[in-house]
Design a protein around this motif. Structure first.
Motif, PDB file in Angstrom:
ATOM      1  N   LEU A  87      36.355  -7.221 -32.572  1.00 53.28           N
ATOM      2  CA  LEU A  87      36.242  -7.475 -31.137  1.00 53.28           C
ATOM      3  C   LEU A  87      37.644  -7.514 -30.549  1.00 53.28           C
ATOM      4  O   LEU A  87      38.531  -8.193 -31.066  1.00 53.28           O
ATOM      5  CB  LEU A  87      35.543  -8.813 -30.890  1.00 53.28           C
ATOM      6  N   PHE A  88      37.840  -6.780 -29.449  1.00 56.69           N
ATOM      7  CA  PHE A  88      39.127  -6.780 -28.753  1.00 56.69           C
ATOM      8  C   PHE A  88      38.919  -7.360 -27.366  1.00 56.69           C
ATOM      9  O   PHE A  88      38.147  -6.835 -26.569  1.00 56.69           O
ATOM     10  CB  PHE A  88      39.685  -5.361 -28.663  1.00 56.69           C
ATOM     11  N   ILE A  89      39.583  -8.476 -27.099  1.00 56.67           N
ATOM     12  CA  ILE A  89      39.564  -9.097 -25.784  1.00 56.67           C
ATOM     13  C   ILE A  89      40.919  -8.829 -25.149  1.00 56.67           C
ATOM     14  O   ILE A  89      41.931  -9.345 -25.596  1.00 56.67           O
ATOM     15  CB  ILE A  89      39.291 -10.615 -25.879  1.00 56.67           C
ATOM     16  N   ASP A  90      40.936  -7.987 -24.114  1.00 57.91           N
ATOM     17  CA  ASP A  90      42.186  -7.597 -23.461  1.00 57.91           C
ATOM     18  C   ASP A  90      42.459  -8.560 -22.305  1.00 57.91           C
ATOM     19  O   ASP A  90      41.637  -8.695 -21.404  1.00 57.91           O
ATOM     20  CB  ASP A  90      42.089  -6.172 -22.953  1.00 57.91           C
ATOM     21  N   HIS A  91      43.582  -9.227 -22.350  1.00 64.52           N
ATOM     22  CA  HIS A  91      43.971 -10.284 -21.403  1.00 64.52           C
ATOM     23  C   HIS A  91      43.015 -11.462 -21.542  1.00 64.52           C
ATOM     24  O   HIS A  91      43.365 -12.459 -22.108  1.00 64.52           O
ATOM     25  CB  HIS A  91      44.094  -9.767 -19.980  1.00 64.52           C
ATOM     26  N   GLY A  92      41.818 -11.364 -21.011  1.00 59.95           N
ATOM     27  CA  GLY A  92      40.780 -12.346 -21.295  1.00 59.95           C
ATOM     28  C   GLY A  92      40.680 -13.524 -20.351  1.00 59.95           C
ATOM     29  O   GLY A  92      39.668 -14.215 -20.369  1.00 59.95           O
ATOM     30  N   MET A  93      41.682 -13.796 -19.547  1.00 58.59           N
ATOM     31  CA  MET A  93      41.629 -14.967 -18.675  1.00 58.59           C
ATOM     32  C   MET A  93      40.322 -14.978 -17.884  1.00 58.59           C
ATOM     33  O   MET A  93      39.928 -13.978 -17.299  1.00 58.59           O
ATOM     34  CB  MET A  93      42.821 -14.971 -17.710  1.00 58.59           C
ATOM     35  N   HIS A 133      26.978  -2.137 -30.703  1.00 59.03           N
ATOM     36  CA  HIS A 133      28.285  -1.751 -31.246  1.00 59.03           C
ATOM     37  C   HIS A 133      29.005  -0.810 -30.277  1.00 59.03           C
ATOM     38  O   HIS A 133      28.403   0.052 -29.652  1.00 59.03           O
ATOM     39  CB  HIS A 133      28.127  -1.060 -32.601  1.00 59.03           C
ATOM     40  N   GLY A 134      30.316  -1.009 -30.171  1.00 53.74           N
ATOM     41  CA  GLY A 134      31.145  -0.101 -29.390  1.00 53.74           C
ATOM     42  C   GLY A 134      30.990  -0.200 -27.890  1.00 53.74           C
ATOM     43  O   GLY A 134      31.348   0.728 -27.164  1.00 53.74           O
ATOM     44  N   VAL A 135      30.508  -1.313 -27.380  1.00 51.64           N
ATOM     45  CA  VAL A 135      30.336  -1.501 -25.932  1.00 51.64           C
ATOM     46  C   VAL A 135      31.660  -1.948 -25.322  1.00 51.64           C
ATOM     47  O   VAL A 135      32.400  -2.742 -25.906  1.00 51.64           O
ATOM     48  CB  VAL A 135      29.227  -2.541 -25.640  1.00 51.64           C
ATOM     49  N   THR A 148      19.944  -6.338 -22.990  1.00 51.31           N
ATOM     50  CA  THR A 148      20.644  -5.630 -24.058  1.00 51.31           C
ATOM     51  C   THR A 148      21.431  -4.486 -23.449  1.00 51.31           C
ATOM     52  O   THR A 148      20.908  -3.722 -22.632  1.00 51.31           O
ATOM     53  CB  THR A 148      19.630  -5.070 -25.079  1.00 51.31           C
ATOM     54  N   VAL A 149      22.697  -4.379 -23.853  1.00 49.51           N
ATOM     55  CA  VAL A 149      23.532  -3.240 -23.484  1.00 49.51           C
ATOM     56  C   VAL A 149      23.658  -2.396 -24.744  1.00 49.51           C
ATOM     57  O   VAL A 149      24.211  -2.839 -25.747  1.00 49.51           O
ATOM     58  CB  VAL A 149      24.916  -3.690 -22.968  1.00 49.51           C
ATOM     59  N   GLY A 150      23.102  -1.183 -24.704  1.00 48.98           N
ATOM     60  CA  GLY A 150      23.021  -0.332 -25.882  1.00 48.98           C
ATOM     61  C   GLY A 150      24.372   0.115 -26.406  1.00 48.98           C
ATOM     62  O   GLY A 150      25.375   0.158 -25.678  1.00 48.98           O
ATOM     63  N   ALA A 151      24.388   0.480 -27.672  1.00 53.09           N
ATOM     64  CA  ALA A 151      25.604   0.911 -28.367  1.00 53.09           C
ATOM     65  C   ALA A 151      26.317   2.017 -27.600  1.00 53.09           C
ATOM     66  O   ALA A 151      25.689   2.916 -27.043  1.00 53.09           O
ATOM     67  CB  ALA A 151      25.258   1.389 -29.773  1.00 53.09           C
ATOM     68  N   GLY A 152      27.640   1.922 -27.569  1.00 57.43           N
ATOM     69  CA  GLY A 152      28.468   2.949 -26.959  1.00 57.43           C
ATOM     70  C   GLY A 152      28.452   2.971 -25.447  1.00 57.43           C
ATOM     71  O   GLY A 152      29.039   3.855 -24.833  1.00 57.43           O
ATOM     72  N   SER A 153      27.825   2.012 -24.820  1.00 59.14           N
ATOM     73  CA  SER A 153      27.763   1.991 -23.357  1.00 59.14           C
ATOM     74  C   SER A 153      29.004   1.332 -22.771  1.00 59.14           C
ATOM     75  O   SER A 153      29.724   0.600 -23.442  1.00 59.14           O
ATOM     76  CB  SER A 153      26.514   1.236 -22.887  1.00 59.14           C
ATOM     77  N   ILE A 154      29.209   1.596 -21.489  1.00 59.43           N
ATOM     78  CA  ILE A 154      30.318   1.021 -20.739  1.00 59.43           C
ATOM     79  C   ILE A 154      29.741   0.324 -19.518  1.00 59.43           C
ATOM     80  O   ILE A 154      28.927   0.900 -18.800  1.00 59.43           O
ATOM     81  CB  ILE A 154      31.321   2.106 -20.283  1.00 59.43           C
ATOM     82  N   VAL A 155      30.165  -0.909 -19.295  1.00 61.05           N
ATOM     83  CA  VAL A 155      29.823  -1.635 -18.079  1.00 61.05           C
ATOM     84  C   VAL A 155      31.088  -1.610 -17.227  1.00 61.05           C
ATOM     85  O   VAL A 155      32.133  -2.119 -17.638  1.00 61.05           O
ATOM     86  CB  VAL A 155      29.376  -3.085 -18.379  1.00 61.05           C
TER      87      VAL A 155
END
Length: 184
Positions: A87-93, A133-135, A148-155
């Motif tokens: 899991l990568f949390i970029d900045h995250g604030m 996975h990979g969202v 559910t947000v399916g694999a490989g999707s972008i929000v």
């Protein structure tokens, strides 16, 4: 996976996915998303403790440690949430991950994301989202309820997702509308 190998994998995940990560030492010292994930690993173990540990208040200790981690990182992750690998949390604030959330492997979350609950007082069961996975969830987006947000999707940034998103889609808008991703 052994502890040192897992920590090394977390460090390399940040270095691979953030072009601003300049070196191992800097990444180790100044990435709050990395620190929040590491703190969550500890609190999650306590939260899931059984037997005597539970009787002795392991869940209370887990919540106290999660609270301290939130103060240190600006990222709130409930100890009951299940986080996948890399899991990568970029900045995250301002990022919030609720108790029954499930995050798949290789996901990316940006600052201000809410993976939040829906349900009244005393609600039971899945109240928070599941990310495949990979969202990727963009800055300021909210994924609310047991969706559910399916694999490989972008929000997309600022989107508000209240309905399931199929695999391989992009969800944008308020409320979010899912469309198939174009090949890059």
């Amino acid at each position: 996976m052994r502890l040192l190998a897992r920590l090394g994998e977390d460090l390399e995940t940040v270095r691979r996915r953030d072009p601003a990560a300049r070196g191992r030492l800097e990444t180790l010292l100044v990435y709050p998303g990395l620190h929040a994930v590491w703190a969550h690993r500890v609190t999650s173990r306590l939260w899931r403790a059984r037997g005597l540990a539970r009787v002795l208040g392991a869940r209370t200790v887990a919540r106290l440690l999660a609270h301290a981690a939130r103060g240190a990182t600006g990222i709130e992750i409930h100890p009951g949430a299940l986080l996948g690998e890399r899991l990568f949390i970029d900045h995250g604030m301002g990022l919030v991950i609720g108790e029954t959330t499930v995050v798949g492997d290789d996901c990316t979350l940006f600052h201000g994301v809410t993976l939040g609950g829906k349900g009244g007082v005393g609600a039971r069961g899945r109240r928070h989202p599941v990310l495949g996975h990979g969202v990727t969830v963009g800055a300021g987006a909210a994924v609310i309820g047991g969706v559910t947000v399916g694999a490989g999707s972008i929000v997309g940034a600022g989107a508000v997702v209240t309905k399931d998103v199929p695999e391989g889609c992009v969800a944008v808008g308020v409320p979010a509308v899912a469309r198939p991703r174009r090949a890059s």
